[in-house]
Design a protein around this motif. Structure first.
Motif, PDB file in Angstrom:
ATOM      1  N   CYS A 108       0.804  -1.216   0.000  1.00  0.00           N
ATOM      2  CA  CYS A 108       0.000   0.000   0.000  1.00  0.00           C
ATOM      3  C   CYS A 108       0.839   1.269   0.000  1.00  0.00           C
ATOM      4  O   CYS A 108       0.387   2.324  -0.455  1.00  0.00           O
ATOM      5  N   CYS A 111       1.357   3.873  -2.930  1.00  0.00           N
ATOM      6  CA  CYS A 111       0.330   4.862  -3.275  1.00  0.00           C
ATOM      7  C   CYS A 111      -0.088   5.721  -2.080  1.00  0.00           C
ATOM      8  O   CYS A 111      -0.470   6.870  -2.242  1.00  0.00           O
ATOM      9  N   HIS A 112      -0.064   5.141  -0.883  1.00  0.00           N
ATOM     10  CA  HIS A 112      -0.572   5.867   0.288  1.00  0.00           C
ATOM     11  C   HIS A 112       0.557   6.411   1.154  1.00  0.00           C
ATOM     12  O   HIS A 112       0.289   7.014   2.198  1.00  0.00           O
ATOM     13  N   SER A 152     -12.150   0.454  -4.500  1.00  0.00           N
ATOM     14  CA  SER A 152     -13.035   1.610  -4.664  1.00  0.00           C
ATOM     15  C   SER A 152     -14.189   1.243  -5.572  1.00  0.00           C
ATOM     16  O   SER A 152     -14.007   0.530  -6.564  1.00  0.00           O
ATOM     17  N   MET A 159      -7.793   2.209  -6.857  1.00  0.00           N
ATOM     18  CA  MET A 159      -7.713   1.461  -5.603  1.00  0.00           C
ATOM     19  C   MET A 159      -8.334   0.086  -5.849  1.00  0.00           C
ATOM     20  O   MET A 159      -9.539  -0.065  -5.895  1.00  0.00           O
TER      21      MET A 159
HETATM   22  C1  HEC Z   1      -2.181   1.828  -7.061  1.00  0.00           C
HETATM   23  C2  HEC Z   1      -2.330   2.750  -5.960  1.00  0.00           C
HETATM   24  C3  HEC Z   1      -2.945   2.216  -4.681  1.00  0.00           C
HETATM   25  C4  HEC Z   1      -2.538   1.148  -3.918  1.00  0.00           C
HETATM   26  C5  HEC Z   1      -1.381   0.208  -4.208  1.00  0.00           C
HETATM   27  C6  HEC Z   1      -3.407   1.105  -2.781  1.00  0.00           C
HETATM   28  N1  HEC Z   1      -4.329   2.107  -2.840  1.00  0.00           N
HETATM   29 FE1  HEC Z   1      -5.739   2.519  -1.463  1.00  0.00          FE
HETATM   30  N2  HEC Z   1      -6.463   4.013  -2.627  1.00  0.00           N
HETATM   31  C7  HEC Z   1      -5.909   4.421  -3.819  1.00  0.00           C
HETATM   32  C8  HEC Z   1      -6.746   5.456  -4.390  1.00  0.00           C
HETATM   33  C9  HEC Z   1      -6.485   6.170  -5.711  1.00  0.00           C
HETATM   34  C10 HEC Z   1      -7.805   5.662  -3.487  1.00  0.00           C
HETATM   35  C11 HEC Z   1      -8.983   6.616  -3.650  1.00  0.00           C
HETATM   36  C12 HEC Z   1     -10.140   5.820  -4.230  1.00  0.00           C
HETATM   37  C13 HEC Z   1     -11.327   6.655  -4.630  1.00  0.00           C
HETATM   38  O1  HEC Z   1     -11.151   7.832  -4.903  1.00  0.00           O
HETATM   39  O2  HEC Z   1     -12.434   6.083  -4.661  1.00  0.00           O
HETATM   40  C14 HEC Z   1      -7.592   4.750  -2.398  1.00  0.00           C
HETATM   41  C15 HEC Z   1      -8.424   4.644  -1.305  1.00  0.00           C
HETATM   42  C16 HEC Z   1      -8.182   3.860  -0.198  1.00  0.00           C
HETATM   43  C17 HEC Z   1      -8.992   3.857   0.998  1.00  0.00           C
HETATM   44  C18 HEC Z   1     -10.226   4.703   1.234  1.00  0.00           C
HETATM   45  C19 HEC Z   1      -9.829   6.054   1.746  1.00  0.00           C
HETATM   46  C20 HEC Z   1     -11.024   6.976   1.990  1.00  0.00           C
HETATM   47  O3  HEC Z   1     -10.768   8.183   2.105  1.00  0.00           O
HETATM   48  O4  HEC Z   1     -12.153   6.498   2.089  1.00  0.00           O
HETATM   49  C21 HEC Z   1      -8.398   2.980   1.861  1.00  0.00           C
HETATM   50  C22 HEC Z   1      -8.866   2.643   3.257  1.00  0.00           C
HETATM   51  C23 HEC Z   1      -7.249   2.424   1.185  1.00  0.00           C
HETATM   52  N3  HEC Z   1      -7.138   2.974  -0.063  1.00  0.00           N
HETATM   53  C24 HEC Z   1      -6.424   1.471   1.742  1.00  0.00           C
HETATM   54  C25 HEC Z   1      -5.417   0.800   0.999  1.00  0.00           C
HETATM   55  C26 HEC Z   1      -4.707  -0.325   1.490  1.00  0.00           C
HETATM   56  C27 HEC Z   1      -4.881  -0.966   2.847  1.00  0.00           C
HETATM   57  C28 HEC Z   1      -3.847  -0.701   0.497  1.00  0.00           C
HETATM   58  C29 HEC Z   1      -2.896  -1.884   0.477  1.00  0.00           C
HETATM   59  C30 HEC Z   1      -3.422  -3.165   0.804  1.00  0.00           C
HETATM   60  C31 HEC Z   1      -4.033   0.205  -0.601  1.00  0.00           C
HETATM   61  N4  HEC Z   1      -4.997   1.109  -0.265  1.00  0.00           N
HETATM   62  C32 HEC Z   1      -3.318   0.179  -1.764  1.00  0.00           C
HETATM   63  C33 HEC Z   1      -4.768   3.919  -4.418  1.00  0.00           C
HETATM   64  C34 HEC Z   1      -4.074   2.823  -3.984  1.00  0.00           C
END
Ligand code: HEC
Length: 197
Positions: A108, A111-112, A152, A159
């Motif tokens: 994660c 990206c985060h 998402s 996501m």
């Molecule tokens: C390729 C990039 C990427 C990766 C890798 C990624 N995410 Fe995300 N994540 C995003 C994006 C972009 C969003 C915003 C989604 C949207 O706008 O609906 C998001 C949204 C989220 C949210 C919701 C946040 C909110 O404000 O509601 C959570 C919780 C989250 N990610 C957790 C994780 C976790 C845990 C992992 C690893 C297991 C992970 N993400 C891996 C890109 C990523």
């Protein structure tokens, strides 16, 4: 077919038929041989019925698949029973947090950001901040769990769903890790681009 009348059943009968100068005895098969044959036939019938027709006997692969399905089912049931209090409690458990942190850094952080802020050295990363109180899809542990499991609702956002890749256990741990950066009962604000539902 016998060449001469043969009163004694134990004396072998020599057949008339000659082929390449070879003659054959017409002999009764020994009982031990016949017995083995009949057992083999009986075993075949039994096995064919049990394995192919009734499914009583399973191959190793089927047994393993069955066991795995049972484990998955148990995990899924546990998952369905997870509520916000349970997840908050897990977010205070050091072993769970450590496991979740490892998963987070590996899957994660790209990206985060490693510190969950969504920015690295002043640059905005693709993912949103997970350490502030502003949430796009809801900041309750069960809501965070849902988005991590299923991704998402807007797939174009980048996501992905993580449950297929990480499995239930690691998804729950990573959510506990995220929630360890938050407090139960904290104010939650909605991101400007939150979905309306
Ligand atoms: C390729 C990039 C990427 C990766 C890798 C990624 N995410 Fe995300 N994540 C995003 C994006 C972009 C969003 C915003 C989604 C949207 O706008 O609906 C998001 C949204 C989220 C949210 C919701 C946040 C909110 O404000 O509601 C959570 C919780 C989250 N990610 C957790 C994780 C976790 C845990 C992992 C690893 C297991 C992970 N993400 C891996 C890109 C990523």
């Amino acid at each position: 077919m016998s060449s001469s009348p043969n009163p004694d059943p134990n004396t072998p009968i020599l057949r008339d038929h000659v082929y390449d100068g070879i003659q054959e005895y017409d002999q009764k098969l020994p009982n031990w041989w016949l017995f083995t044959l009949y057992i083999a036939i009986a075993f075949f019938v039994f096995y064919w019925l049990a394995y192919y027709q009734l499914g009583v006997i399973q191959s190793d692969e089927e047994r393993i698949n069955d066991a795995m399905a049972k484990i998955d089912n148990t995990r899924l049931k546990e998952l369905e029973s997870l509520d916000d209090p349970k997840l908050w409690a897990m977010s205070l458990d050091p072993a769970t947090i450590a496991a979740g942190k490892a998963t987070f850094q590996q899957n994660c952080a790209a990206c985060h950001a490693p510190d969950l802020s969504g920015t690295l050295a002043g640059t905005k990363l693709p993912g949103v901040s997970l350490s502030d109180v502003e949430w796009k899809h809801g900041g309750l542990p069960t809501e965070v769990l849902k988005i991590v499991r299923k991704g998402s609702p807007d797939a174009s956002k980048g996501m992905p769903p993580w449950e297929p890749q990480l499995g239930v256990k690691r998804v729950v741990e990573v959510v506990a890790y995220i929630m360890s950066h938050h407090k139960e009962g904290q104010p939650i604000t909605k991101a400007a681009d939150s979905p309306s539902h």
